[in-house]
Scaffold this active site. Structure first.
Site, short mmCIF file in Angstrom:
data_model
loop_
_atom_site.label_atom_id
_atom_site.label_comp_id
_atom_site.label_asym_id
_atom_site.label_seq_id
_atom_site.Cartn_x
_atom_site.Cartn_y
_atom_site.Cartn_z
N ASN A 272 12.84 -41.80 29.31
CA ASN A 272 12.97 -41.59 28.40
C ASN A 272 13.11 -42.49 26.63
O ASN A 272 13.11 -43.38 27.17
CB ASN A 272 14.12 -40.58 28.56
N CYS A 330 3.11 -36.86 14.24
CA CYS A 330 2.34 -35.53 13.57
C CYS A 330 2.57 -34.72 13.71
O CYS A 330 2.58 -33.01 14.20
CB CYS A 330 1.65 -35.50 15.31
C1 SAM Z 1 1.42 -37.43 20.97
S1 SAM Z 1 1.65 -37.56 22.35
C2 SAM Z 1 1.35 -39.37 23.20
C3 SAM Z 1 -0.11 -39.39 22.62
C4 SAM Z 1 -1.02 -40.56 22.62
N1 SAM Z 1 -0.20 -42.26 22.03
C5 SAM Z 1 -2.69 -41.65 22.92
O1 SAM Z 1 -3.39 -42.29 21.91
O2 SAM Z 1 -2.66 -40.99 24.01
C6 SAM Z 1 3.59 -37.83 23.75
C7 SAM Z 1 3.71 -38.36 24.27
O3 SAM Z 1 4.91 -38.20 24.52
C8 SAM Z 1 5.24 -38.17 25.95
N2 SAM Z 1 6.92 -37.88 25.58
C9 SAM Z 1 7.65 -36.59 25.29
N3 SAM Z 1 8.88 -36.42 24.64
C10 SAM Z 1 8.71 -38.02 25.55
C11 SAM Z 1 10.13 -38.83 25.45
N4 SAM Z 1 11.25 -38.42 25.51
N5 SAM Z 1 10.27 -40.11 26.29
C12 SAM Z 1 8.97 -40.22 26.71
N6 SAM Z 1 8.08 -39.52 26.52
C13 SAM Z 1 7.83 -39.11 25.70
C14 SAM Z 1 4.35 -36.49 26.66
O4 SAM Z 1 4.22 -36.30 27.56
C15 SAM Z 1 3.14 -37.50 25.37
O5 SAM Z 1 2.86 -37.65 26.48
#
Ligand code: SAM
Length: 391
Positions: A272, A330
């Site tokens: 997380n 986003c």
């Molecule tokens: C907007 S995407 C990131 C895109 C990435 N930076 C890229 O450019 O390809 C958000 C990511 O955050 C992850 N995610 C969501 N909540 C999270 C959390 N609490 N802790 C860690 N990862 C998390 C999701 O699995 C997803 O891969």
């Protein structure tokens, strides 16, 4: 051919006339008599034709306009619309992967099509658009003769529209991990992953950031499959640690690092982001990227999300002795000034300052429409962090 009529209330705001394709239920005086998903013709209260679109009584957005003309909505219509969208994209040849159709901005509400080399991944988010699936498919085949077209329409919101999820090859076939090249880096779009498989919208921001990569120890938070990390490693970073809660995304990231001959340069941590950032020691990393998913959908409930942005950025700033913070949002429902305000409060609480090196947003293939503010969602900043005493 004429369609059932919908009539607007008198004295409406100019939004729809200024080019916005959505008509809300409380803007309609006379509703059309038809089934959900059907085409309807929209008129003003004085009988002037406004446009033609599809209707759904289950949605607060009752009508989404597809055209302002009396024209047939058929395969030829989609060929023309897709050709127009392609003409804009083909002016830039920086990559073989781009968003071909960005919904409302391209006059096709409810449809997104991403291109990965010679494969297309489409996402349909409305009942009305789903009824044109065959025409869209034929238009794409006619125009591009692709190897495969995959539909990846997923998410809880589909239930509200009254349509099922679709995750399958509609035409041809291809691998679950679609290879494509971007900025001289080999990537994979994961059909079992998020969105259409890859976040194409961050590629220009990642490319800009790679200029600052030399010898840096990078932490890519919310990494997904490592878009930022790979750009930075290609730019000369010493090492990148990827943090995401999705095990699958991290496995794909490892595969991507192997494809690029960089397997020893990355480490992945499943966890997380909020907890991980809290437990870092100042100076563990030189460059931290924060790219969380959209934190809220509704503009009424943004307070908590703004507090979360502040907390995430504060934790990252504290973890940097001196170095770079690349931070993004986003969340369409949060305005840029509110998001920036949260980052500035994080700087103040950390007793550090940030020198803004770069301000980014969406690339040309995700064009923001001046008529549809909802198409504007991506915010990106890169700051050089210093202690106030070191200015
Ligand atoms: C907007 S995407 C990131 C895109 C990435 N930076 C890229 O450019 O390809 C958000 C990511 O955050 C992850 N995610 C969501 N909540 C999270 C959390 N609490 N802790 C860690 N990862 C998390 C999701 O699995 C997803 O891969």
């Amino acid at each position: 051919m004429l369609f059932p009529r919908a009539i607007l209330k008198p004295r409406l705001k100019r939004r729809v006339f200024n080019g916005h394709p959505w008509v809300y239920d409380n803007e309609i005086d006379t509703f059309p008599e038809c089934e959900d998903g059907s085409l309807v013709d929209l008129f003003t209260s004085s009988g002037q034709f406004v446009g033609r679109g599809y209707y759904n009584s289950r949605s607060t957005i009752s009508i989404r306009l597809l055209t302002r003309k009396y024209e047939n909505i058929d395969e030829d219509f989609f060929v023309r619309k897709i050709q127009k969208a392609f003409a804009l994209r083909s002016k830039y040849s920086e990559t073989s992967a781009y968003r071909l159709i960005f919904g409302e901005s391209d006059g096709l509400p409810g449809l997104v099509v991403d291109r990965y080399s010679n494969y297309f991944v489409m996402q349909i988010s409305t009942l009305g658009m789903s009824l044109f699936r065959e025409s869209i498919l034929s238009a794409l085949i006619k125009l591009f003769n692709p190897k495969g077209i995959y539909e990846k329409s997923e998410g809880a919101f589909l239930k509200l529209e009254g349509i099922p999820q679709v995750s399958e090859w509609l035409y041809g076939s291809g691998p679950t991990l679609i290879p494509f090249k971007m900025n001289d880096i080999q990537f994979l779009a994961d059909l079992m992953g998020q969105k259409t498989g890859f976040f194409l919208d961050q590629r220009c921001n990642a490319r800009f950031l790679s200029r600052f990569a030399s010898e840096k120890r990078v932490l890519d938070v919310f990494s997904y499959t490592g878009n930022f990390a790979l750009h930075l490693l290609k730019g000369g970073a010493h090492h990148a640690t990827l943090l995401d809660q999705s095990e699958r995304a991290l496995e794909v990231a490892k595969e991507v690092s192997r494809l690029n001959g960089l397997p020893d340069k990355i480490s992945v941590i499943k966890g997380n982001a909020f907890d991980f950032l809290r437990n870092l020691n100042p100076g563990d990393y030189d460059l931290i990227i924060i790219d969380p998913p959209a934190l809220v959908k509704n503009a009424k409930y943004t307070e908590k999300a703004i507090a979360a942005y502040k907390e995430l950025n504060l934790r990252a700033i504290r973890a940097l002795k001196e170095g770079l913070l690349a931070t993004s949002s986003c969340t369409q429902a949060i305005r840029e000034d509110a998001w920036l305000g949260s980052i500035h409060r994080a700087f103040n609480d950390s007793k550090k300052i940030g020198l803004q090196l770069f301000s980014g947003s969406q690339p040309f293939d995700h064009p923001v429409s001046s008529a549809v503010f909802e198409t504007n969602y991506l915010k990106f900043r890169a700051f050089y962090i210093r202690k106030i005493s070191d200015i």
